[in-house]
Design a protein around this motif. Structure first.
Motif, PDB file in Angstrom:
ATOM      1  N   THR A  56       0.878  -1.173   0.000  1.00 54.39           N
ATOM      2  CA  THR A  56       0.000   0.000   0.000  1.00 54.39           C
ATOM      3  C   THR A  56       0.911   1.218   0.000  1.00 54.39           C
ATOM      4  OG1 THR A  56      -0.024   0.172   2.406  1.00 54.39           O
ATOM      5  CG2 THR A  56      -1.736  -1.210   1.402  1.00 54.39           C
ATOM      6  N   SER A  57       0.327   2.376   0.073  1.00 52.43           N
ATOM      7  CA  SER A  57       1.163   3.589   0.106  1.00 52.43           C
ATOM      8  C   SER A  57       1.908   3.713   1.439  1.00 52.43           C
ATOM      9  CB  SER A  57       0.290   4.820  -0.125  1.00 52.43           C
ATOM     10  OG  SER A  57      -0.741   4.839   0.844  1.00 52.43           O
ATOM     11  N   ASP A  58       1.435   3.004   2.455  1.00 49.69           N
ATOM     12  CA  ASP A  58       2.072   3.091   3.776  1.00 49.69           C
ATOM     13  C   ASP A  58       3.260   2.148   3.912  1.00 49.69           C
ATOM     14  OD1 ASP A  58       0.156   4.906   4.708  1.00 49.69           O
ATOM     15  OD2 ASP A  58      -1.236   3.263   5.131  1.00 49.69           O
ATOM     16  N   ALA A  59       3.091   0.936   3.389  1.00 49.16           N
ATOM     17  CA  ALA A  59       4.138  -0.075   3.577  1.00 49.16           C
ATOM     18  C   ALA A  59       3.947  -1.211   2.586  1.00 49.16           C
ATOM     19  CB  ALA A  59       4.068  -0.640   5.001  1.00 49.16           C
ATOM     20  N   SER A  60       4.991  -1.995   2.455  1.00 50.26           N
ATOM     21  CA  SER A  60       4.850  -3.222   1.666  1.00 50.26           C
ATOM     22  C   SER A  60       5.347  -4.388   2.508  1.00 50.26           C
ATOM     23  CB  SER A  60       5.599  -3.121   0.346  1.00 50.26           C
ATOM     24  OG  SER A  60       6.966  -2.917   0.583  1.00 50.26           O
ATOM     25  N   LEU A  61       4.812  -5.544   2.175  1.00 51.73           N
ATOM     26  CA  LEU A  61       5.169  -6.748   2.929  1.00 51.73           C
ATOM     27  C   LEU A  61       5.478  -7.870   1.947  1.00 51.73           C
ATOM     28  CD1 LEU A  61       5.251  -8.448   5.616  1.00 51.73           C
ATOM     29  CD2 LEU A  61       2.821  -8.891   5.228  1.00 51.73           C
ATOM     30  N   ALA A  83       8.919   0.086   5.034  1.00 51.78           N
ATOM     31  CA  ALA A  83       8.095   1.229   5.466  1.00 51.78           C
ATOM     32  C   ALA A  83       8.165   2.341   4.425  1.00 51.78           C
ATOM     33  CB  ALA A  83       8.576   1.731   6.818  1.00 51.78           C
ATOM     34  N   HIS A  84       7.011   2.720   3.903  1.00 50.89           N
ATOM     35  CA  HIS A  84       6.967   3.840   2.953  1.00 50.89           C
ATOM     36  C   HIS A  84       6.711   5.151   3.693  1.00 50.89           C
ATOM     37  CE1 HIS A  84       5.702   0.611  -0.180  1.00 50.89           C
ATOM     38  NE2 HIS A  84       6.990   0.601   0.074  1.00 50.89           N
ATOM     39  N   ARG A  85       6.327   5.005   4.935  1.00 52.18           N
ATOM     40  CA  ARG A  85       6.216   6.149   5.836  1.00 52.18           C
ATOM     41  C   ARG A  85       6.658   5.666   7.218  1.00 52.18           C
ATOM     42  NH1 ARG A  85       2.303   5.286   9.448  1.00 52.18           N
ATOM     43  NH2 ARG A  85       0.324   4.311   8.853  1.00 52.18           N
ATOM     44  N   GLU A  86       6.771   6.545   8.139  1.00 63.07           N
ATOM     45  CA  GLU A  86       7.174   6.174   9.501  1.00 63.07           C
ATOM     46  C   GLU A  86       6.131   5.224  10.111  1.00 63.07           C
ATOM     47  OE1 GLU A  86       9.929   7.847  10.365  1.00 63.07           O
ATOM     48  OE2 GLU A  86      10.103   7.773  12.545  1.00 63.07           O
ATOM     49  N   LEU A  87       6.568   4.032  10.524  1.00 62.75           N
ATOM     50  CA  LEU A  87       5.645   3.135  11.220  1.00 62.75           C
ATOM     51  C   LEU A  87       5.970   3.216  12.709  1.00 62.75           C
ATOM     52  CD1 LEU A  87       5.726  -0.039   8.883  1.00 62.75           C
ATOM     53  CD2 LEU A  87       4.154   1.909   8.801  1.00 62.75           C
ATOM     54  N   GLU A  88       5.021   3.723  13.468  1.00 66.02           N
ATOM     55  CA  GLU A  88       5.274   3.965  14.889  1.00 66.02           C
ATOM     56  C   GLU A  88       5.399   2.663  15.686  1.00 66.02           C
ATOM     57  OE1 GLU A  88       5.974   6.786  16.132  1.00 66.02           O
ATOM     58  OE2 GLU A  88       5.526   7.941  14.323  1.00 66.02           O
ATOM     59  N   LEU A 125       6.506  -5.457  16.547  1.00 70.77           N
ATOM     60  CA  LEU A 125       7.873  -5.291  16.037  1.00 70.77           C
ATOM     61  C   LEU A 125       8.473  -3.938  16.394  1.00 70.77           C
ATOM     62  CD1 LEU A 125       7.259  -6.796  12.483  1.00 70.77           C
ATOM     63  CD2 LEU A 125       7.979  -7.991  14.549  1.00 70.77           C
ATOM     64  N   GLY A 126       7.625  -2.973  16.687  1.00 68.48           N
ATOM     65  CA  GLY A 126       8.118  -1.663  17.096  1.00 68.48           C
ATOM     66  C   GLY A 126       8.260  -0.682  15.943  1.00 68.48           C
ATOM     67  N   HIS A 127       9.153   0.263  16.156  1.00 67.68           N
ATOM     68  CA  HIS A 127       9.300   1.391  15.234  1.00 67.68           C
ATOM     69  C   HIS A 127      10.079   0.992  13.975  1.00 67.68           C
ATOM     70  CE1 HIS A 127      11.501   5.242  14.138  1.00 67.68           C
ATOM     71  NE2 HIS A 127      10.237   5.461  13.851  1.00 67.68           N
ATOM     72  N   VAL A 128       9.542   1.369  12.819  1.00 71.22           N
ATOM     73  CA  VAL A 128      10.272   1.160  11.558  1.00 71.22           C
ATOM     74  C   VAL A 128      10.330   2.518  10.853  1.00 71.22           C
ATOM     75  CG1 VAL A 128      10.454  -0.142   9.407  1.00 71.22           C
ATOM     76  CG2 VAL A 128       9.305  -1.171  11.384  1.00 71.22           C
ATOM     77  N   GLY A 131      11.319   4.391   4.837  1.00 68.23           N
ATOM     78  CA  GLY A 131      12.343   3.975   3.864  1.00 68.23           C
ATOM     79  C   GLY A 131      13.182   2.793   4.333  1.00 68.23           C
ATOM     80  N   GLN A 132      12.970   2.365   5.565  1.00 68.42           N
ATOM     81  CA  GLN A 132      13.783   1.248   6.067  1.00 68.42           C
ATOM     82  C   GLN A 132      12.993  -0.068   6.064  1.00 68.42           C
ATOM     83  OE1 GLN A 132      16.220   1.622   9.447  1.00 68.42           O
ATOM     84  NE2 GLN A 132      17.085   3.572   8.806  1.00 68.42           N
ATOM     85  N   LYS A 133      13.771  -1.136   6.214  1.00 69.46           N
ATOM     86  CA  LYS A 133      13.156  -2.466   6.211  1.00 69.46           C
ATOM     87  C   LYS A 133      13.234  -3.080   7.598  1.00 69.46           C
ATOM     88  CE  LYS A 133      14.177  -3.997   1.507  1.00 69.46           C
ATOM     89  NZ  LYS A 133      15.074  -4.808   0.683  1.00 69.46           N
ATOM     90  N   HIS A 134      12.261  -3.917   7.882  1.00 66.98           N
ATOM     91  CA  HIS A 134      12.349  -4.761   9.067  1.00 66.98           C
ATOM     92  C   HIS A 134      12.186  -6.194   8.566  1.00 66.98           C
ATOM     93  CE1 HIS A 134      11.859  -5.671  13.431  1.00 66.98           C
ATOM     94  NE2 HIS A 134      11.346  -6.768  12.903  1.00 66.98           N
ATOM     95  N   VAL A 135      13.196  -7.006   8.812  1.00 71.61           N
ATOM     96  CA  VAL A 135      13.146  -8.407   8.347  1.00 71.61           C
ATOM     97  C   VAL A 135      13.013  -9.319   9.563  1.00 71.61           C
ATOM     98  CG1 VAL A 135      14.299 -10.210   7.010  1.00 71.61           C
ATOM     99  CG2 VAL A 135      14.590  -7.803   6.369  1.00 71.61           C
TER     100      VAL A 135
END
Lengths: 174, 145
Positions: A56-61, A83-88, A125-128, A131-135
């Motif tokens: 989506t515009s917010d994030a991809s998985l 994360a395409h935007r800040e994920l709190e 998972l917390g803050h992402v 523009g960054q990835k969480h794997v």
């Protein structure tokens, strides 16, 4: 002509009368076994991993996991959140299809929190940062007695708000 | 329950495979065949018992194999029509010293292999053979002239 041995029927045992189809049945069965083995080579019975994506515009998985498995196999599932935007406070909610009949050996990196949410497993998972990835890696083993097909759903949330969801199917062969 | 089903399925699969690979492959016991036999047993064991190391599990699996072996034997004994399917039938390979090419070809036997088998029975020449019959257990019976 030499006298034939007892219980040897020349028509059947020498001339193979009525036995021509035997050879074809044998060939057909051999072919069936060959097809079964070839299907194994083609990953019909697992365990090569395949990828599924949702965005989506917010994030991809992206979920990378085998879609076919056999009882007792060890396998890895990798969730990649971009994360395409800040994920709190990113949270993955795994449906029961991920854990039913499976042994979850380990999860890396360990989530901040785990909870049951209406029977599903919520991994906080917390803050992402944007523009960054969480794997997230999960290591499983199929319970040897577990057989069948199930649906594996995963939902990505941020602060309790659903961002996207993804659904896969998994076949477990005996 | 699972272990009984797995044992039964694998028993029937092994029976099917041994019936269709042909008698020639089963009758020989070269070093490679011996190794193959041991490996086959190991592969079957893993499929049947999997992670079950219990004595009960082993007894269930062995019991299933035993019962099915007796069941197959009983079926073959009582039902005449099932016998060719379960055990196969003998095939005449040589008559009056003349090899029957079609039957040798069907069982993937060469003349050299047949002659070697004859020599092991102290028969120097196939011309001295009245009958050579490939039996259902994979051995060859030679009846000299």
């Amino acid at each position: 002509m030499a006298e034939k041995p007892d219980l040897i029927v020349l028509g059947r045992h020498r001339d193979l009368d009525g036995r021509t189809k035997e050879a074809w049945v044998r060939r057909a069965l051999l072919l069936a076994i060959g097809a079964f083995v070839f299907a194994g080579l083609l990953n019909v019975f697992g365990q090569r991993a395949t990828s599924s994506r949702a965005a989506t515009s917010d994030a991809s998985l992206e979920v990378r996991a085998p879609s076919n498995l056999r009882g007792g196999l060890l396998f890895q599932v990798r969730f990649t959140i971009q994360a395409h935007r800040e994920l709190e406070n990113a949270t993955l909610v795994l449906g029961r299809g991920w854990l039913e009949g499976m042994q979850l050996n380990t999860m890396e990196p360990a989530p901040i929190g785990e909870a049951s949410r209406n029977g599903e497993l919520a991994l906080e998972l917390g803050h992402v940062p944007m523009g960054q990835k969480h794997v997230l890696y999960l290591q499983f083993q199929v319970e040897p007695t577990d057989v069948g097909r199930r649906t594996q759903t995963v939902v990505l949330e941020d602060d309790g708000r659903q961002l996207l969801s993804l659904s896969r199917s998994l076949n477990v062969f005996p | 329950m699972d272990i009984v089903i797995r044992a039964a399925v694998l028993f029937l699969f092994v029976l099917l495979v041994t019936r269709i690979v042909g008698r020639r492959e089963l009758s020989s016991m070269e070093p490679f065949d011996l190794i193959l036999l041991v490996v086959l047993g190991d592969l079957i064991q893993q499929g049947v018992t999997q992670d079950d190391y219990s004595m009960t599990g082993a007894m269930l699996a062995v019991g299933t194999f035993g019962l099915l072996a007796v069941g197959i034997s009983f079926l073959s004994f009582r039902v005449r029509r099932a016998r060719p399917v379960l055990e196969g039938e003998p095939i005449v390979l040589v008559q009056d010293g003349s090899p029957i090419e079609a039957n040798l070809h069907r069982e993937r036997f060469t003349l050299e292999e047949l002659a070697a088998e004859a020599r092991q029975q102290q028969i120097a020449s196939l011309e001295d053979v009245r009958w050579a019959i490939l039996e259902t257990n994979g051995s060859i019976s030679f009846i000299p002239k």
